[in-house]
Design a protein around this motif. Structure first.
Motif, PDB file in Angstrom:
ATOM      1  N   ALA A  33      47.617  42.177 106.827  1.00  0.00           N
ATOM      2  CA  ALA A  33      48.426  43.366 106.564  1.00  0.00           C
ATOM      3  C   ALA A  33      49.887  43.110 106.912  1.00  0.00           C
ATOM      4  N   ALA A  34      50.121  42.402 108.013  1.00  0.00           N
ATOM      5  CA  ALA A  34      51.496  42.071 108.406  1.00  0.00           C
ATOM      6  C   ALA A  34      52.142  41.155 107.371  1.00  0.00           C
ATOM      7  N   LEU A  35      51.367  40.240 106.820  1.00  0.00           N
ATOM      8  CA  LEU A  35      51.893  39.341 105.787  1.00  0.00           C
ATOM      9  C   LEU A  35      52.266  40.129 104.529  1.00  0.00           C
ATOM     10  N   LEU A  36      51.421  41.056 104.145  1.00  0.00           N
ATOM     11  CA  LEU A  36      51.714  41.876 102.978  1.00  0.00           C
ATOM     12  C   LEU A  36      52.954  42.736 103.220  1.00  0.00           C
ATOM     13  N   GLU A  37      53.120  43.201 104.423  1.00  0.00           N
ATOM     14  CA  GLU A  37      54.304  43.994 104.751  1.00  0.00           C
ATOM     15  C   GLU A  37      55.586  43.193 104.555  1.00  0.00           C
ATOM     16  N   LYS A  38      55.549  41.912 104.868  1.00  0.00           N
ATOM     17  CA  LYS A  38      56.721  41.059 104.649  1.00  0.00           C
ATOM     18  C   LYS A  38      57.033  40.955 103.159  1.00  0.00           C
ATOM     19  N   CYS A  39      55.995  40.902 102.353  1.00  0.00           N
ATOM     20  CA  CYS A  39      56.185  40.818 100.906  1.00  0.00           C
ATOM     21  C   CYS A  39      56.779  42.110 100.354  1.00  0.00           C
ATOM     22  N   LEU A  40      56.236  43.244 100.775  1.00  0.00           N
ATOM     23  CA  LEU A  40      56.616  44.535 100.219  1.00  0.00           C
ATOM     24  C   LEU A  40      57.828  45.144 100.906  1.00  0.00           C
ATOM     25  N   GLU A  41      58.129  44.644 102.111  1.00  0.00           N
ATOM     26  CA  GLU A  41      59.216  45.188 102.930  1.00  0.00           C
ATOM     27  C   GLU A  41      58.993  46.669 103.232  1.00  0.00           C
ATOM     28  N   CYS A  42      57.733  47.014 103.471  1.00  0.00           N
ATOM     29  CA  CYS A  42      57.388  48.367 103.907  1.00  0.00           C
ATOM     30  C   CYS A  42      56.053  48.307 104.643  1.00  0.00           C
ATOM     31  N   GLU A  43      55.727  49.371 105.328  1.00  0.00           N
ATOM     32  CA  GLU A  43      54.503  49.400 106.127  1.00  0.00           C
ATOM     33  C   GLU A  43      53.272  49.480 105.219  1.00  0.00           C
ATOM     34  N   VAL A  44      52.235  48.744 105.594  1.00  0.00           N
ATOM     35  CA  VAL A  44      50.941  48.808 104.924  1.00  0.00           C
ATOM     36  C   VAL A  44      50.014  49.656 105.778  1.00  0.00           C
TER      37      VAL A  44
END
Length: 242
Positions: free
Chosen positions: A118-129
């Protein structure tokens, strides 16, 4: 129900006619009659964007779950990152689609792996997952009722959404229950509906036809990507030779 965009629009219209409010995993308790629309992006982000655009046109929002460990796409490529962020701009939520088969872990380690992804995806999206769904969950995972980030990262397969909601899915391009009949009946105040955008198109097609189309489309994508990385690629290989 057919696997066409028109059929999907008819499902949305039926939900609206029956008084359902389109909600997410965080606000459904604010409505007496709610439906959570969830979409798993297993192979093709582009098909998810197509469905997201259709939903935005109908002025509804839903949740799209994306893998960070897929062999089919790289969420950090500019093309895919732009498409995922585009879904968010359309008003949708993008959550984590978690593939437990990647890990040989006990319960605590599995929780840590989900939170790390989830933290990795947050870096991609630049928002909270804030939500996660399981990719082909095992029976143990369905029973686990994982609590993630002290409840801030909602498990869509938790007991609330998998047992206290009426859950219907088109997994493997097969509605195991009559989703239209379930909605028409009005028997449930809490619906949780899973679709896979990969299977939907302008016209009804068999699973074989959709899979053949997808494999063919991968050739075009592959050649386009090679053109971006191999100067004067036509000197070595033309597209019509593939």
């Amino acid at each position: 129900m057919e696997f066409t965009y028109n059929a999907y629009q008819n499902l949305i219209h039926l939900l609206q006619d029956k008084g359902y409010t389109f909600c997410n995993y965080h606000n459904y308790t604010q409505s007496d009659r709610s439906v959570i629309l969830r979409h798993d992006i297993d192979m093709d982000i582009g098909k998810a964007v197509k469905m997201g655009e259709l939903e935005a046109h109908m002025e509804i929002s839903s949740t799209y779950f994306v893998l960070v460990t897929s062999n089919f796409y790289n969420i950090f490529s500019k093309r895919n990152q732009d498409m995922l962020c585009g879904l968010i701009r359309l008003g949708h939520e993008v959550g984590l689609h978690f593939d437990e088969a990647k890990y040989n872990a006990d319960r605590d380690d599995m929780v840590e792996a989900m939170e790390q992804e989830a933290a990795l995806l947050e870096k991609c999206l630049e928002c909270e997952v804030t939500s996660v769904s399981m990719h082909r969950p095992s029976a143990a995972t369905l029973d686990a009722d994982y609590r993630l980030r002290d409840g801030r990262l909602v498990n869509s397969y938790g007991r609330e959404f998998f047992h206290n909601h009426k859950y219907v899915s088109d997994s493997r391009r097969n509605w195991r229950e009559d989703v239209l009949g379930i909605v028409e009946s009005g028997a449930y105040d809490r619906l949780h509906v899973l679709t896979h955008p990969f299977w939907y198109g302008e016209e009804e097609q068999s699973a074989k036809e959709v899979l053949k189309w997808f494999c063919g489309s991968r050739v075009d994508i592959c050649y386009s990507d090679m053109k971006d990385n191999v100067r004067d690629i036509e000197e070595f290989l033309r597209r019509d030779e593939l």
